[in-house]
Design an enzyme around this catalytic site. Sequence first.
Site, PDB file in Angstrom:
ATOM      1  N   SER A  84      30.762  46.546   6.973  1.00  0.00           N
ATOM      2  CA  SER A  84      29.391  47.082   7.276  1.00  0.00           C
ATOM      3  C   SER A  84      28.938  48.066   5.836  1.00  0.00           C
ATOM      4  O   SER A  84      29.118  47.550   4.296  1.00  0.00           O
ATOM      5  CB  SER A  84      29.213  47.972   8.214  1.00  0.00           C
ATOM      6  OG  SER A  84      27.440  48.071   8.394  1.00  0.00           O
ATOM      7  N   GLY A 116      29.597  53.119   8.902  1.00  0.00           N
ATOM      8  CA  GLY A 116      28.831  53.941   9.674  1.00  0.00           C
ATOM      9  C   GLY A 116      27.514  54.677   8.609  1.00  0.00           C
ATOM     10  O   GLY A 116      26.737  55.433   8.752  1.00  0.00           O
ATOM     11  N   GLY A 117      26.585  53.192   8.073  1.00  0.00           N
ATOM     12  CA  GLY A 117      25.793  53.444   6.891  1.00  0.00           C
ATOM     13  C   GLY A 117      25.352  54.290   6.415  1.00  0.00           C
ATOM     14  O   GLY A 117      24.170  54.809   5.626  1.00  0.00           O
TER      15      GLY A 117
END
Length: 579
Positions: A242, A155-156
């Site tokens: 991610s 989620g960055g």
Amino acid sequence: MSNSMMSNSSNRRTPGIALKRKARALCSALLFACGALASLSAEAQSPEGPIVMTSNGPVRGFVSNGVYEFLGIPYAAPPIGRLRWMPPQPAASWNAPLDASKFGNTCAQVTELGVFAGPPNTNEDCLYLNVFTTRLASGEGRGAGNAVLVWIHGGGNVDGESNDYDGTKLATGGPMGTPTVVVTINYRLGLFGFLAHPALDSEGHLFANYGILDQQAALRWVQRNIAAFGGDPTRVALGGQSAGAQDTGVNQISPLAAGLFNRAIYESSPLSSLAPHSLGTTRGMAFAAAAGCPGTDGETAACLRALPAAEILQLEGTPNVTGPYVTGPMVDGTIMPVTPVTAWTTGRFSHMPIMGGNVQDEANFGIGITEYFANPQAPITAAQYAANVTATYSGPEYPGGPNYPAGTVDAVLAQYPAGENPQATFDRVGTHPGACRNRHIDALWTQAGVPVYEYEFNDQSAPYYFPRLPGFTPLAAHTIDIQFLFPNWHGGVLGFNHPQTLTSEEERLSDELVAAWTNFASTGNPNRSGNSPWPRYTTESDGPAFLSEDVPSLSTFTNAQWSVNHNCAFWDGIIVYQP
């Protein structure tokens, strides 16, 4: 999720009476056979659910489909009030069994990355973890349990939540793998988790990377407690997707996490760069000024800690994009002492087996988000493609990093003309350099002498969780592989699965990936032993180097094939690696 949504989710997963009786009968048999009253007394003594004693107090979970689940366990004190922008502090202790049948709060966030995460909320009391296991303590002592997988959601580093990740299939190992204790965690995000400011940094505590410190606190909780959940604290894999993969890299480099885990999993993709602390400070001071807290002294720190969470989120961004003050993890000098490439090149990281890779169409995730928020929703045009390439490949390669070489924009547009489908071209432009960058990091790891297992996820027809968008086909987009490890994963509360589910061939691929992830947690090798079907990475051009995760069957790529597939001969002359 909201409280009502969390309650409904929990109710759906509460075990039935027959299953509870079956579990109690099984536990009673184990107690009689093993005499392990202290460690497996949960079901025998509590008809409401299994109880496990942690270092802070007892927790009561439930059993669903043969898996013990313990949700919403606090691993640190709520980072609120004076504890905002402080290292995580020990959680309070309790005496009565803590209800661990519902997820804890999702951490404060505003950006949703399309339908990946959310909903936006102001929860700062959010440092909770969840445990999924097929066994509780055996009474056989340290080292006798199942291997452990600690998962960091993506989620960055600005959004996401552990609620969305069902660890039950990984816990069982699926039909082909190894039973594993799965731990999923929440950690501070955005400006709450990553903020540099002189007023805070000078207080005499670890600073800036508070979200990373949360993850390390969760890892220490695992070392203290996981044996009671049937886990082996000497075999802990840390992984994520991610931003979770990026954070895995920070922890592998951080001396503060040394000894807390001994396998690393990078799912889209290895860590290659981080912003410098100086950039974080510039942004942090700009944020403080915008919030009405100028200065650099104790009064400024007090002003920042008194800000309403909603006001901080308003400055952090919108559901569409993050604002100008967000930095994410940074090279602070202590938690993260050096740049990633420096660490990988010099060997200044915890050496351990590494498994990781990417999906074939990484960039389509961002392309889909752009169209999702566009009004009207439509594929990008050739003019928009050229503008996107210009914006992407002008200036610094990453925040605080060196600039792309002069002429890069023209070179990229000449190498990748827009053609009849600018969106498909932009997918290749955004995906290829990352794949070539990953290969560069693979080589550095290999030169350091650690075992490396690399893959590419190539199933381009798996179901996607975004609403259908005009002219957009996700292919093997970033995040699409998560559902193969965490069943029915579909992003945040706005995400959904289209009517089609995984095909029988994709279910087989899911079984193979769950086996690889759990075998790796157990032995440091996704094959469990040997190097087939998953080859150990090699820098040689002609030998098998990458696993292709695809249907109807797995296959391999050589380094030479990888280079051709991703146009690395072009990108290796453009990518600038942080010293």
